[in-house]
Design an enzyme around this catalytic site. Structure first.
Site, PDB file in Angstrom:
ATOM      1  N   HIS A  16      -0.772   5.113  -7.243  1.00 15.07           N
ATOM      2  CA  HIS A  16       0.051   3.835  -6.677  1.00 15.07           C
ATOM      3  C   HIS A  16       0.662   3.055  -8.036  1.00 15.07           C
ATOM      4  CE1 HIS A  16      -3.603   3.719  -3.836  1.00 15.07           C
ATOM      5  NE2 HIS A  16      -2.624   4.026  -2.965  1.00 15.07           N
ATOM      6  N   LYS A  40     -10.744  -1.607   9.898  1.00 16.37           N
ATOM      7  CA  LYS A  40     -10.811  -0.323   8.933  1.00 16.37           C
ATOM      8  C   LYS A  40     -11.891  -0.593   7.749  1.00 16.37           C
ATOM      9  CE  LYS A  40      -7.833   2.716   6.456  1.00 16.37           C
ATOM     10  NZ  LYS A  40      -6.451   2.835   5.849  1.00 16.37           N
ATOM     11  N   ARG A  89       3.406  12.638  -1.793  1.00 14.39           N
ATOM     12  CA  ARG A  89       2.625  13.457  -2.380  1.00 14.39           C
ATOM     13  C   ARG A  89       2.922  14.857  -1.860  1.00 14.39           C
ATOM     14  NH1 ARG A  89      -3.132  10.451  -1.889  1.00 14.39           N
ATOM     15  NH2 ARG A  89      -2.010  10.624   0.366  1.00 14.39           N
ATOM     16  N   SER A 127      -7.151   7.608  -2.583  1.00 12.50           N
ATOM     17  CA  SER A 127      -8.097   6.669  -2.918  1.00 12.50           C
ATOM     18  C   SER A 127      -9.408   6.939  -2.423  1.00 12.50           C
ATOM     19  CB  SER A 127      -7.734   5.430  -2.262  1.00 12.50           C
ATOM     20  OG  SER A 127      -6.752   4.809  -2.846  1.00 12.50           O
TER      21      SER A 127
HETATM   22  O1  PNS Z   1      -2.410   3.190   2.082  1.00 12.48           O
HETATM   23  P1  PNS Z   1      -2.410   3.504   3.469  1.00 12.48           P
HETATM   24  O2  PNS Z   1      -3.502   3.069   4.352  1.00 12.48           O
HETATM   25  O3  PNS Z   1      -1.634   4.945   3.993  1.00 12.48           O
HETATM   26  O4  PNS Z   1      -1.168   2.327   4.097  1.00 12.48           O
HETATM   27  C1  PNS Z   1      -0.869   2.311   5.433  1.00 12.48           C
HETATM   28  C2  PNS Z   1       0.021   0.759   5.717  1.00 12.48           C
HETATM   29  C3  PNS Z   1      -0.811  -0.248   5.418  1.00 12.48           C
HETATM   30  C4  PNS Z   1       1.305   1.183   5.276  1.00 12.48           C
HETATM   31  C5  PNS Z   1       0.157   1.057   7.091  1.00 12.48           C
HETATM   32  O5  PNS Z   1      -0.927   1.162   8.036  1.00 12.48           O
HETATM   33  C6  PNS Z   1       0.727  -0.304   7.920  1.00 12.48           C
HETATM   34  O6  PNS Z   1       2.052  -0.655   7.625  1.00 12.48           O
HETATM   35  N1  PNS Z   1       0.038  -1.026   8.591  1.00 12.48           N
HETATM   36  C7  PNS Z   1       0.444  -2.302   9.253  1.00 12.48           C
HETATM   37  C8  PNS Z   1       0.606  -2.189  10.823  1.00 12.48           C
HETATM   38  C9  PNS Z   1       1.961  -1.528  11.209  1.00 12.48           C
HETATM   39  O7  PNS Z   1       3.096  -2.297  10.999  1.00 12.48           O
HETATM   40  N2  PNS Z   1       2.151  -0.448  12.029  1.00 12.48           N
HETATM   41  C10 PNS Z   1       3.565  -0.238  12.588  1.00 12.48           C
HETATM   42  C11 PNS Z   1       3.803   0.847  11.539  1.00 12.48           C
HETATM   43  S1  PNS Z   1       3.096   2.487  11.676  1.00 12.48           S
END
Ligand code: PNS
Length: 159
Positions: A16, A40, A89, A127
């Site tokens: 990150h 979560k 990645r 993570s």
């Molecule tokens: O680090 P992560 O867990 O892969 O991040 C995921 C994240 C936070 C970017 C994603 O879950 C997110 O944007 N969640 C907010 C809900 C949302 O907007 N959902 C619609 C798009 S998929």
């Protein structure tokens, strides 16, 4: 240009930080956005994760660390951001990331996703893998900064 770099950051890793350090070079402001999702299960609270990121990015002038719940596109709009930054990645990330980028664009046409490819050294860092290794007392010193390593050791009871 204001960009949002969203994620769970549970905890933040060198992967990150690499993306953050590269993104701040080409955006005016980078808003690191920690997803607050009570559904979560997370190891660190949102406030703890926010504090970690603030400490580790304290020397970067054009950064803000926030948390959000609900839709990312709504958070981006509230922050006048029209760019979403995501790190990529291996190929295994691609399908999920592509789906998210297309969904976000469907939800708001003004928001573009920019993918930054990982640095080779960080290819296998995530993570969840960091937490798993820490739980079984393995060496995570090349994956996370010292303060995160210490906090993980504390959480998993090796101190
Ligand atoms: O680090 P992560 O867990 O892969 O991040 C995921 C994240 C936070 C970017 C994603 O879950 C997110 O944007 N969640 C907010 C809900 C949302 O907007 N959902 C619609 C798009 S998929």
């Amino acid at each position: 240009m204001i960009a949002v770099y969203p994620g769970s950051f549970d905890p933040i890793t060198y992967g990150h930080l690499d993306i953050i350090n590269r993104a701040v070079n080409f955006v005016d402001t980078l808003v690191v956005a920690i997803l607050n999702n009570p559904a979560k299960k997370s190891l660190f609270t949102v406030d703890e994760r926010k504090r970690h990121i603030q400490i580790l990015t304290k020397d970067i002038p054009n950064i803000k660390v926030e948390s959000f719940s609900g839709l990312l596109v709504d958070f981006a709009k509230e922050n006048n951001a029209n760019i979403v930054i995501r790190g990529l990645r291996a190929l295994t990330d691609f399908e999920y990331e592509f789906q998210m980028a297309l969904t976000n664009r469907e939800l708001n046409k003004e928001i573009e996703t920019i993918f930054i490819p990982t640095t080779l050294n960080n290819l296998f860092i995530s993570s969840s893998i960091v937490k798993e290794i820490a739980e079984f007392k393995g060496d995570i010193s090349k994956m996370v900064p010292n303060i995160i390593e210490e906090e993980l050791k504390f959480r998993y009871g090796s101190k």
